[in-house]
Design a protein around this motif. Structure first.
Motif, PDB file in Angstrom:
ATOM      1  N   UNK A   1       0.855  -1.187   0.000  1.00  0.00           N
ATOM      2  CA  UNK A   1       0.000   0.000   0.000  1.00  0.00           C
ATOM      3  C   UNK A   1       0.889   1.234   0.000  1.00  0.00           C
ATOM      4  N   UNK A   2       0.680   2.129  -0.962  1.00  0.00           N
ATOM      5  CA  UNK A   2       1.426   3.388  -0.959  1.00  0.00           C
ATOM      6  C   UNK A   2       0.556   4.446  -0.296  1.00  0.00           C
ATOM      7  N   UNK A   3       0.922   4.824   0.929  1.00  0.00           N
ATOM      8  CA  UNK A   3       0.177   5.829   1.683  1.00  0.00           C
ATOM      9  C   UNK A   3       1.089   6.965   2.123  1.00  0.00           C
ATOM     10  N   UNK A   4       2.228   7.108   1.471  1.00  0.00           N
ATOM     11  CA  UNK A   4       3.184   8.153   1.828  1.00  0.00           C
ATOM     12  C   UNK A   4       2.793   9.474   1.170  1.00  0.00           C
ATOM     13  N   UNK A   5       3.274  10.557   1.769  1.00  0.00           N
ATOM     14  CA  UNK A   5       3.047  11.875   1.195  1.00  0.00           C
ATOM     15  C   UNK A   5       4.013  12.872   1.795  1.00  0.00           C
ATOM     16  N   UNK A   6       4.320  13.902   1.040  1.00  0.00           N
ATOM     17  CA  UNK A   6       5.251  14.914   1.531  1.00  0.00           C
ATOM     18  C   UNK A   6       4.648  15.742   2.655  1.00  0.00           C
ATOM     19  N   UNK A   7       3.332  15.800   2.726  1.00  0.00           N
ATOM     20  CA  UNK A   7       2.683  16.539   3.801  1.00  0.00           C
ATOM     21  C   UNK A   7       2.331  17.953   3.404  1.00  0.00           C
ATOM     22  N   UNK A   8       1.338  18.544   4.071  1.00  0.00           N
ATOM     23  CA  UNK A   8       0.844  19.874   3.684  1.00  0.00           C
ATOM     24  C   UNK A   8       1.850  20.992   3.875  1.00  0.00           C
ATOM     25  N   UNK A   9       2.841  20.807   4.733  1.00  0.00           N
ATOM     26  CA  UNK A   9       3.805  21.869   4.969  1.00  0.00           C
ATOM     27  C   UNK A   9       5.008  21.837   4.056  1.00  0.00           C
ATOM     28  N   UNK A  10       5.050  20.895   3.149  1.00  0.00           N
ATOM     29  CA  UNK A  10       6.224  20.746   2.277  1.00  0.00           C
ATOM     30  C   UNK A  10       6.097  21.624   1.030  1.00  0.00           C
ATOM     31  N   UNK A  11       7.228  21.889   0.417  1.00  0.00           N
ATOM     32  CA  UNK A  11       7.239  22.701  -0.792  1.00  0.00           C
ATOM     33  C   UNK A  11       7.080  21.867  -2.045  1.00  0.00           C
ATOM     34  N   UNK A  56      -2.988   2.199  -3.986  1.00  0.00           N
ATOM     35  CA  UNK A  56      -2.432   3.553  -3.883  1.00  0.00           C
ATOM     36  C   UNK A  56      -3.440   4.485  -3.222  1.00  0.00           C
ATOM     37  N   UNK A  57      -2.985   5.256  -2.238  1.00  0.00           N
ATOM     38  CA  UNK A  57      -3.799   6.344  -1.699  1.00  0.00           C
ATOM     39  C   UNK A  57      -3.415   7.596  -2.477  1.00  0.00           C
ATOM     40  N   UNK A  58      -4.289   8.023  -3.359  1.00  0.00           N
ATOM     41  CA  UNK A  58      -4.021   9.187  -4.195  1.00  0.00           C
ATOM     42  C   UNK A  58      -4.835  10.366  -3.682  1.00  0.00           C
ATOM     43  N   UNK A  59      -5.322  11.195  -4.559  1.00  0.00           N
ATOM     44  CA  UNK A  59      -6.099  12.370  -4.164  1.00  0.00           C
ATOM     45  C   UNK A  59      -7.138  12.652  -5.230  1.00  0.00           C
ATOM     46  N   UNK A  60      -8.313  13.074  -4.797  1.00  0.00           N
ATOM     47  CA  UNK A  60      -9.343  13.438  -5.756  1.00  0.00           C
ATOM     48  C   UNK A  60      -8.846  14.571  -6.651  1.00  0.00           C
ATOM     49  N   UNK A  61      -9.120  14.446  -7.937  1.00  0.00           N
ATOM     50  CA  UNK A  61      -8.722  15.432  -8.954  1.00  0.00           C
ATOM     51  C   UNK A  61      -7.246  15.360  -9.309  1.00  0.00           C
ATOM     52  N   UNK A  62      -6.536  14.330  -8.845  1.00  0.00           N
ATOM     53  CA  UNK A  62      -5.144  14.155  -9.275  1.00  0.00           C
ATOM     54  C   UNK A  62      -5.095  13.995 -10.788  1.00  0.00           C
ATOM     55  N   UNK A  63      -4.188  14.718 -11.427  1.00  0.00           N
ATOM     56  CA  UNK A  63      -4.142  14.745 -12.890  1.00  0.00           C
ATOM     57  C   UNK A  63      -2.755  15.217 -13.316  1.00  0.00           C
ATOM     58  N   UNK A  64      -2.039  14.426 -14.126  1.00  0.00           N
ATOM     59  CA  UNK A  64      -0.699  14.859 -14.545  1.00  0.00           C
ATOM     60  C   UNK A  64      -0.708  16.154 -15.348  1.00  0.00           C
ATOM     61  N   UNK A  65      -1.875  16.541 -15.877  1.00  0.00           N
ATOM     62  CA  UNK A  65      -1.984  17.777 -16.648  1.00  0.00           C
ATOM     63  C   UNK A  65      -2.741  18.874 -15.903  1.00  0.00           C
ATOM     64  N   UNK A  66      -2.857  18.718 -14.591  1.00  0.00           N
ATOM     65  CA  UNK A  66      -3.572  19.728 -13.812  1.00  0.00           C
ATOM     66  C   UNK A  66      -2.877  21.085 -13.954  1.00  0.00           C
ATOM     67  N   UNK A  67      -3.614  22.153 -14.241  1.00  0.00           N
ATOM     68  CA  UNK A  67      -2.984  23.464 -14.436  1.00  0.00           C
ATOM     69  C   UNK A  67      -2.707  24.167 -13.114  1.00  0.00           C
ATOM     70  N   UNK A  68      -1.882  25.199 -13.179  1.00  0.00           N
ATOM     71  CA  UNK A  68      -1.642  26.048 -12.019  1.00  0.00           C
ATOM     72  C   UNK A  68      -0.247  25.896 -11.452  1.00  0.00           C
ATOM     73  N   UNK A  69       0.155  26.908 -10.685  1.00  0.00           N
ATOM     74  CA  UNK A  69       1.514  26.954 -10.144  1.00  0.00           C
ATOM     75  C   UNK A  69       1.563  26.960  -8.616  1.00  0.00           C
ATOM     76  N   UNK A  70       0.417  26.897  -7.960  1.00  0.00           N
ATOM     77  CA  UNK A  70       0.409  26.833  -6.508  1.00  0.00           C
ATOM     78  C   UNK A  70       0.894  25.453  -6.044  1.00  0.00           C
TER      79      UNK A  70
END
Length: 218
Positions: free
Chosen positions: A71-81, A110-124
């Protein structure tokens, strides 16, 4: 079953470890900080010290040998850049998938995220996160050596789990307690009929076991 969880000290992972160990599974959680080991032991999991940002495929595969599921449940976390979105949310996910394939572990969740998309726009930072998650998901889908299922929860909350969810290919936006995410993951791990599915998850009105059986039968 023996199950290895990447990101073993995450909130969802710790909840999942408790569920799996309580039902008699053998669980190992990959962590990068030795001080987190006691929390995993308390949850019934074996801590495995390994940094997925620097480990090789061979090193990770060695810890996956003999496992029935990963199971991949890792993540950089909300405070990461943005840099760690690439090295953890994308890079570590790809590494873990490659290692599972090399070790012969077919069941891969895999634990992913809703709306995950390799072509998602934006720079935030959140835009970069969704692109990283989307790229990792796309990579996993191409691996014929894995019986993969990708779970995309909505907004995560710390409210008590209700055991009632909506699990579908597309649910629309919503929230979900982390405890209910863990419960769905526990069922998905042993429901290989969900292999090849990407599923959204939010709170709903269907019991977890019924929701998982429903998507497995479609």
């Amino acid at each position: 079953m023996r199950i290895v969880i990447a990101g073993g000290h995450g909130q969802i992972a710790l909840l999942l470890e408790r569920l799996l160990s309580a039902r008699g599974d053998e669980v190992a959680g990959i962590i990068r900080d030795r001080s987190q080991g006691d929390d995993l032991r308390e949850a019934g999991a074996e801590p495995v010290l390994l940094d997925l940002e620097s480990a090789s495929v061979e090193e990770v595969a060695a810890h996956l040998q003999g496992a029935d599921a990963a199971v991949f449940a890792a993540g950089a976390g909300p405070g990461s850049g943005t840099a760690r979105k690439d090295t953890v949310d994308k890079g570590a996910a790809i590494l873990f998938a490659d290692a599972a394939a090399r070790a012969g572990v077919r069941r891969f969740v895999v634990v992913s995220a809703m709306a995950a998309d390799p072509d998602h726009p934006g720079d935030e930072v959140f835009d970069v996160y969704l692109r990283a998650k989307g790229a990792a998901d796309a990579y996993v889908r191409r691996l014929d050596a894995l019986d993969w299922t990708i779970l995309r929860p909505g907004r995560l909350t710390d409210e008590p789990g209700t055991g009632l969810v909506r699990l579908e290919a597309h649910t629309g936006r919503g929230s979900i307690p982390r405890a209910d995410v863990a419960a769905v993951l526990a069922d998905l791990i042993e429901t290989s009929a969900t292999a090849g599915l990407t599923l959204d998850l939010v709170s709903g009105s269907t019991p977890v076991s019924v929701a998982v059986k429903s998507v497995a039968g479609n």
